[in-house]
Design an enzyme around this catalytic site. Structure first.
Site, PDB file in Angstrom:
ATOM      1  N   GLY A 187       0.894  -1.309  -0.138  1.00 48.39           N
ATOM      2  CA  GLY A 187      -0.137  -0.077  -0.349  1.00 48.39           C
ATOM      3  C   GLY A 187       0.595   1.587  -0.061  1.00 48.39           C
ATOM      4  CD  GLN A 188       6.149   3.004   0.624  1.00 46.47           C
ATOM      5  OE1 GLN A 188       7.390   1.514   0.726  1.00 46.47           O
ATOM      6  NE2 GLN A 188       7.463   3.710   0.962  1.00 46.47           N
ATOM      7  CB  THR A 189       0.956   6.135  -2.923  1.00 48.14           C
ATOM      8  OG1 THR A 189       1.208   7.215  -0.842  1.00 48.14           O
ATOM      9  CG2 THR A 189      -0.415   5.155  -2.523  1.00 48.14           C
ATOM     10  CB  VAL A 190       4.421   9.134  -0.900  1.00 43.56           C
ATOM     11  CG1 VAL A 190       6.235  10.243  -0.166  1.00 43.56           C
ATOM     12  CG2 VAL A 190       3.378   9.774  -1.178  1.00 43.56           C
ATOM     13  CG  HIS A 221       5.530   7.996   4.949  1.00 43.17           C
ATOM     14  ND1 HIS A 221       5.987   7.488   3.336  1.00 43.17           N
ATOM     15  CD2 HIS A 221       4.163   7.316   4.537  1.00 43.17           C
ATOM     16  CE1 HIS A 221       5.230   6.883   2.487  1.00 43.17           C
ATOM     17  NE2 HIS A 221       4.545   6.728   3.694  1.00 43.17           N
ATOM     18  CG  HIS A 232       0.989   6.528   7.869  1.00 37.25           C
ATOM     19  ND1 HIS A 232       0.471   7.050   7.440  1.00 37.25           N
ATOM     20  CD2 HIS A 232       1.546   5.427   6.653  1.00 37.25           C
ATOM     21  CE1 HIS A 232       0.584   7.143   6.433  1.00 37.25           C
ATOM     22  NE2 HIS A 232       1.288   6.275   6.103  1.00 37.25           N
TER      23      HIS A 232
HETATM   24  P1  5GP Z   1       1.872   5.533   1.962  1.00 37.92           P
HETATM   25  O1  5GP Z   1       0.706   4.929   1.642  1.00 37.92           O
HETATM   26  O2  5GP Z   1       3.254   5.928   0.752  1.00 37.92           O
HETATM   27  O3  5GP Z   1       2.141   5.040   3.367  1.00 37.92           O
HETATM   28  O4  5GP Z   1       1.419   7.028   2.829  1.00 37.92           O
HETATM   29  C1  5GP Z   1       1.677   8.172   2.120  1.00 37.92           C
HETATM   30  C2  5GP Z   1       0.480   9.641   2.856  1.00 37.92           C
HETATM   31  O5  5GP Z   1       1.389  10.622   2.524  1.00 37.92           O
HETATM   32  C3  5GP Z   1      -0.607   9.545   2.683  1.00 37.92           C
HETATM   33  O6  5GP Z   1      -0.704   9.024   3.755  1.00 37.92           O
HETATM   34  C4  5GP Z   1      -0.869  11.051   2.210  1.00 37.92           C
HETATM   35  O7  5GP Z   1      -2.318  11.194   2.778  1.00 37.92           O
HETATM   36  C5  5GP Z   1       0.288  11.316   1.652  1.00 37.92           C
HETATM   37  N1  5GP Z   1       0.621  12.486   1.381  1.00 37.92           N
HETATM   38  C6  5GP Z   1       0.760  12.687   0.363  1.00 37.92           C
HETATM   39  N2  5GP Z   1       1.172  13.895  -0.942  1.00 37.92           N
HETATM   40  C7  5GP Z   1       1.146  14.378   0.415  1.00 37.92           C
HETATM   41  C8  5GP Z   1       1.648  15.699   0.329  1.00 37.92           C
HETATM   42  O8  5GP Z   1       2.029  16.517  -0.581  1.00 37.92           O
HETATM   43  N3  5GP Z   1       1.901  16.592   1.632  1.00 37.92           N
HETATM   44  C9  5GP Z   1       1.868  15.881   2.958  1.00 37.92           C
HETATM   45  N4  5GP Z   1       1.592  16.771   3.813  1.00 37.92           N
HETATM   46  N5  5GP Z   1       1.346  14.269   2.889  1.00 37.92           N
HETATM   47  C10 5GP Z   1       0.874  13.630   1.586  1.00 37.92           C
END
Ligand code: 5GP
Ligand code: ZN
Length: 328
Positions: free
Chosen positions: A288-291, A295, A297
């Protein structure tokens, strides 16, 4: 006599063996002893130090002397070959010769021959040492042995002369053996470390976050998630660009962990409706990682925010949260 006896028997409150050792040294030396003599006597009780030199004796000096047929060894006993052929004057002559060699070597090289034993000690202030030992819960952070069993040392994870910071996150508590072992075997290439910690990608959103930073330390920062799962959902990231949790260095893990504790205190204080947290890393797109800048949570939870909170992070597979333990 009675006053001293009374002190030793009843008043002396011991946090270590130091007091009786010092009194004993003074008693044995006609009532007077210098600092060095007292310290040397304490040292003779410190088996962790003795253990270190037992290692040197067996693995280094003993091995060389055996190879040169100067000594032989049976279990823990070393014998000087040809000793029985020596007269007492010859023995004295050889002792003097050894003294001369020791003195020559020390005169030539100075006190730096012991520098490897005291490398970090000098540099780390007592208050930092205390914090690190407290954080480690009085145990070696490599093997887990307690400080009662083996003396703990506070060590730079990344050596200072390789650019390691004097920040609390770059310290660890290691027992004497793990620390000595690390020094002897650690061949990590730290040379480009400072450069590594500067790594930022121009097209990574988290490398370029500059607004709304709510907490920061040497190696990590935290900011509110732009699309929060619950109010005050925070992301904690390493400043350095890396993809995921498994690429973090120990100092980064320490830094992020410390920031997380600070954030928890801050959030819980300013929002008393928070009654719990979910903490987690998504690692890999299948998870589920998108960025793809690592990081963590930190998601505040509140009583009643969902109908059935049971299972928490287990709910990332729908329906798997509320599990029924198998009893048989
Ligand atoms: P992942 O799904 O990779 O674990 O989480 C990425 C998180 O980054 C998501 O919860 C999303 O809401 C958050 N996010 C994505 N783009 C941005 C951004 O530009 N600024 C901030 N503060 N959070 C972001
Ligand atoms: Zn990045």
């Amino acid at each position: 006599m009675n006053k001293l006896k009374d002190f030793i028997e009843k008043k002396m409150s011991m946090s270590h063996i130091y007091q009786p050792v010092m009194i004993k040294v003074l008693l044995e030396n006609g009532g007077t002893a210098d600092k060095k003599t007292i310290a040397q006597n304490i040292l003779s009780y410190d088996f962790s130090q003795v253990e270190y030199y037992e290692g040197i004796t067996n693995n280094m000096v003993g091995r060389v002397l055996r190879k040169n047929e100067v000594v032989s060894r049976y279990k823990n006993i070393y014998d000087l070959k040809l000793f029985k052929d020596l007269s007492s004057s010859e023995i004295q002559e050889l002792i003097d010769l050894c003294d001369q060699k020791i003195e020559e070597y020390i005169n030539q090289r100075g006190t730096k021959i012991w520098e490897h034993r005291r490398r970090n000690r000098k540099a780390i202030p007592g208050s930092t040492r205390y914090k690190v030992l407290k954080r480690a819960d009085g145990r070696c952070e490599l093997c887990g042995i307690s400080k009662e069993e083996k003396a703990l040392e506070v060590d730079h994870i990344i050596p200072k002369n390789n650019g390691g910071e004097d920040s609390i996150d770059n310290y660890q508590a290691l027992c004497f053996s793990c620390n000595a072992n690390k020094r002897d075997t650690d061949d990590t290439d730290f040379r480009n470390l400072n450069v590594k910690y500067q790594t930022r990608l121009s097209d990574c959103i988290f490398c370029n976050i500059s607004r709304n930073i709510i907490a920061e330390n040497e190696l990590s920062i935290a900011f509110y998630d732009k699309f929060p799962v619950t109010s005050k959902h925070v992301l904690v990231i390493p400043k350095r660009h890396c993809n995921d949790y498994f690429e973090l260095s120990q100092p980064e893990i320490n830094a992020m962990n410390r920031l997380t504790h600070e954030l928890k205190t801050k959030l819980s204080k300013e929002d008393t409706s928070i009654t719990g947290y979910n903490i987690g890393f998504n690692t890999g797109s299948d998870a589920g990682q998108t960025v793809f800048h690592c990081h963590m949570h930190l998601i505040p939870r509140r009583k009643g925010d969902v109908e059935n909170p049971i299972g928490g992070v287990r709910n990332l597979i729908p329906g798997k949260g509320d599990y029924k333990p198998k009893l048989h």
